[in-house]
Scaffold this motif. Sequence first.
Motif, short mmCIF file in Angstrom:
data_model
loop_
_atom_site.label_atom_id
_atom_site.label_comp_id
_atom_site.label_asym_id
_atom_site.label_seq_id
_atom_site.Cartn_x
_atom_site.Cartn_y
_atom_site.Cartn_z
N ILE A 46 62.46 51.08 53.20
CA ILE A 46 61.89 52.44 53.23
C ILE A 46 61.78 53.00 51.82
O ILE A 46 60.75 53.58 51.43
CB ILE A 46 62.73 53.36 54.13
CG1 ILE A 46 62.57 52.97 55.60
CG2 ILE A 46 62.36 54.82 53.92
CD1 ILE A 46 63.50 53.71 56.53
N LEU A 47 62.85 52.83 51.05
CA LEU A 47 62.86 53.37 49.68
C LEU A 47 61.79 52.70 48.82
O LEU A 47 61.12 53.36 48.02
CB LEU A 47 64.24 53.17 49.07
CG LEU A 47 64.46 53.80 47.69
CD1 LEU A 47 64.28 55.32 47.76
CD2 LEU A 47 65.86 53.46 47.16
N LEU A 48 61.61 51.38 48.98
CA LEU A 48 60.59 50.67 48.22
C LEU A 48 59.19 51.17 48.57
O LEU A 48 58.35 51.40 47.69
CB LEU A 48 60.68 49.17 48.48
CG LEU A 48 61.78 48.41 47.73
CD1 LEU A 48 61.94 47.01 48.31
CD2 LEU A 48 61.46 48.35 46.23
N ALA A 49 58.92 51.35 49.87
CA ALA A 49 57.59 51.81 50.28
C ALA A 49 57.34 53.24 49.81
O ALA A 49 56.27 53.55 49.26
CB ALA A 49 57.48 51.74 51.81
N PHE A 50 58.33 54.11 50.00
CA PHE A 50 58.20 55.50 49.56
C PHE A 50 58.02 55.57 48.05
O PHE A 50 57.16 56.29 47.54
CB PHE A 50 59.43 56.29 50.00
CG PHE A 50 59.37 57.75 49.63
CD1 PHE A 50 58.83 58.68 50.51
CD2 PHE A 50 59.86 58.20 48.40
CE1 PHE A 50 58.78 60.03 50.18
CE2 PHE A 50 59.80 59.54 48.06
CZ PHE A 50 59.26 60.46 48.95
N GLY A 51 58.83 54.80 47.31
CA GLY A 51 58.75 54.83 45.86
C GLY A 51 57.44 54.30 45.32
O GLY A 51 56.89 54.83 44.36
N ALA A 52 56.91 53.21 45.96
CA ALA A 52 55.62 52.67 45.52
C ALA A 52 54.52 53.70 45.71
O ALA A 52 53.62 53.84 44.87
CB ALA A 52 55.30 51.40 46.30
N GLY A 53 54.57 54.43 46.84
CA GLY A 53 53.57 55.47 47.07
C GLY A 53 53.70 56.63 46.09
O GLY A 53 52.71 57.14 45.57
N ALA A 54 54.94 57.05 45.83
CA ALA A 54 55.16 58.16 44.89
C ALA A 54 54.74 57.78 43.48
O ALA A 54 54.16 58.59 42.74
CB ALA A 54 56.63 58.57 44.93
N LEU A 55 55.01 56.53 43.08
CA LEU A 55 54.61 56.07 41.75
C LEU A 55 53.10 56.10 41.59
O LEU A 55 52.58 56.39 40.49
CB LEU A 55 55.13 54.65 41.53
CG LEU A 55 54.80 54.01 40.18
CD1 LEU A 55 55.48 54.76 39.04
CD2 LEU A 55 55.22 52.54 40.17
N PHE A 56 52.39 55.84 42.65
CA PHE A 56 50.93 55.83 42.66
C PHE A 56 50.35 57.13 42.09
O PHE A 56 49.31 57.14 41.42
CB PHE A 56 50.49 55.61 44.12
CG PHE A 56 49.01 55.56 44.37
CD1 PHE A 56 48.08 55.60 43.36
CD2 PHE A 56 48.55 55.47 45.67
CE1 PHE A 56 46.73 55.55 43.62
CE2 PHE A 56 47.20 55.43 45.96
CZ PHE A 56 46.28 55.48 44.93
N VAL A 57 51.04 58.24 42.29
CA VAL A 57 50.54 59.55 41.87
C VAL A 57 50.39 59.63 40.35
O VAL A 57 49.58 60.42 39.85
CB VAL A 57 51.48 60.66 42.40
CG1 VAL A 57 51.13 62.03 41.83
CG2 VAL A 57 51.44 60.70 43.92
N MET A 58 51.11 58.81 39.61
CA MET A 58 50.99 58.83 38.15
C MET A 58 49.60 58.40 37.70
O MET A 58 49.22 58.63 36.54
CB MET A 58 52.04 57.90 37.53
CG MET A 58 53.47 58.37 37.74
SD MET A 58 53.78 59.99 37.02
CE MET A 58 53.56 59.64 35.28
N ALA A 59 48.81 57.80 38.59
CA ALA A 59 47.44 57.40 38.24
C ALA A 59 46.47 58.56 38.35
O ALA A 59 45.32 58.45 37.92
CB ALA A 59 46.99 56.25 39.14
N LEU A 60 46.91 59.68 38.93
CA LEU A 60 46.04 60.83 39.17
C LEU A 60 46.19 61.86 38.06
O LEU A 60 47.15 61.81 37.29
CB LEU A 60 46.38 61.46 40.52
CG LEU A 60 46.21 60.57 41.75
CD1 LEU A 60 46.74 61.29 42.99
CD2 LEU A 60 44.75 60.18 41.95
N PRO A 61 45.25 62.83 37.96
CA PRO A 61 45.41 63.92 37.00
C PRO A 61 46.69 64.70 37.31
O PRO A 61 47.06 64.82 38.47
CB PRO A 61 44.16 64.77 37.22
CG PRO A 61 43.18 63.86 37.88
CD PRO A 61 43.99 62.93 38.71
#
Length: 531
Positions: free
Chosen positions: A17-32
């Motif tokens: 769960i933590l890996l999936a949640f963290g991968a999704g949260a990290l994704f936001v760094m690609a956005l403005p």
Amino acid sequence: MERIAEAIMLSWGGKRILLAFGAGALFVMALPPFNFFAVLFVSFPVLVWLLDGASGPADAGFLGRLRPAFATGWWFGFGYFVAGLWWLGNALLVEGDSFAWALPFAVLGLPAVLALFYGVSTALARLLWSDGLGRIAALSAAFGLGEWARGYFFTGFPWNAIGYAAMPAPLMMQSAELVGIFGMSALTVFVFSAPALVGTRRGAVAGILAALVLFSAHVGYGWYALDRLDTTDLQPSKAVVRIVQPAIGQSAKWDMAERERIFAKLLQLSAVPPREGKPRPTHVVWPETALPFLLTENPGALSRIADMLQVGQTLVTGAVRFEDGVGGAPPRYYNTIYVIDDEGQIIGSADKAHLVPFGEYLPFETLLRRYGLEPIAETFGGFSAADRRGLLELPGGLGAIPLICYEAIFPDLSHVSDGRGTLLLNVTNDTWYGNTPGPYQHLRQAQLRAVEVRLPLVRAANSGISAVVDAGGRIVASMGLGESGVFDVDLPPGAGDFSYIKNRQFNFGLIIVIMLGTALWSRRRKRQGLD
């Protein structure tokens, strides 16, 4: 790489769960405002490896076998939307006593609902899963369809669609002209998931090569499209647009004691002389709901506007429009753009068609009001939606396609049925969201609308980010978040070609068909023991 992939595949319970949640949260760094798109090379491979290990028991039934894949996608989406949309809670704190109780629903509830689209996408992809390149294609097609569905179902909310992460600069925005934001979302998943093949070896050469070709074509087309715009003899516009950014605090906006001060500030900023040697503006643009009162309640307002405008100038402003109810029905209020000439006459208007659920209107209103719920913009009892959308005719031969606030995130609203239009006009009030990523994300999505229809974008925001964007998505001039003032810009020429709209729809469908075909072919080869 193989050890990392194996460890992620075999993870279970809270670690998964933590890996999936963290991968999704990290994704936001690609956005403005961050725009660090390289993080996608981490987020999506992790998701692929998690899905590799997300098969349910063989005797669990159809839905039972898909449940682990759905849960993986849901946690990935939940992390992405919590990290990417937390700033929505800021709007509830403007009137803290009234809406603070709803903060968990905005910060956690909405992401939980939006994550369902990603859960369904990963479950769909798992149906076509295989060991090699096919599973990357399956995930690409599934997310492309999922983002398309998010843009239309339940009134639609395609905010931060995956494809925006692959378009941090104008050079990398031009492909949206060909495949649209949903096609870009599918291709983004494919390109940035391809490194996962290195961790499992099967299909790595073909997958990495395909990703490199797609990424190179993406950047190459960006260079070609911008060069084409710069070397094509486009008809210049004679319009000079003045954007007024008053930076009025949201709590003061509808305060009776503040209305005169706000109106006077708007008039004062609009009347500032142009810089020496520069022409005076032909069009003055105020933000969404800039007028702090109903025009029908302030008959002298139009006269004061006429006194401020010079001969030949036009004011375009956001305002609230009032309409009497018919047959004893309650009055209706509209989020509107008015066009006012130099004599103080209203010569055009456009109402907002796509309202914000729970923000500007209350879904299932009769039922929910019984429980004390009300829309956040409750000053006038909520808004009504326009019956139709059309071109806003402006003096000087301009045809403005109106995009009020978050209408700018919907690709289908950036054109009109008759194919006319010389500019996109986006008035907004992002003051609700304070100094957060929200206004930056909103601007990026509005930029893409300019690229998709090859028209300049004129954007006036109450407290920022106001901007004028050319047909290539390049910001010609802007004013920063929280700043107060004006800036004048020669309206960039447009190269509008609305035939691209049907082409994009076809190209998006073609991408999905190719990806699904690749996934099916790969799965068939696996079953035949050829891989």
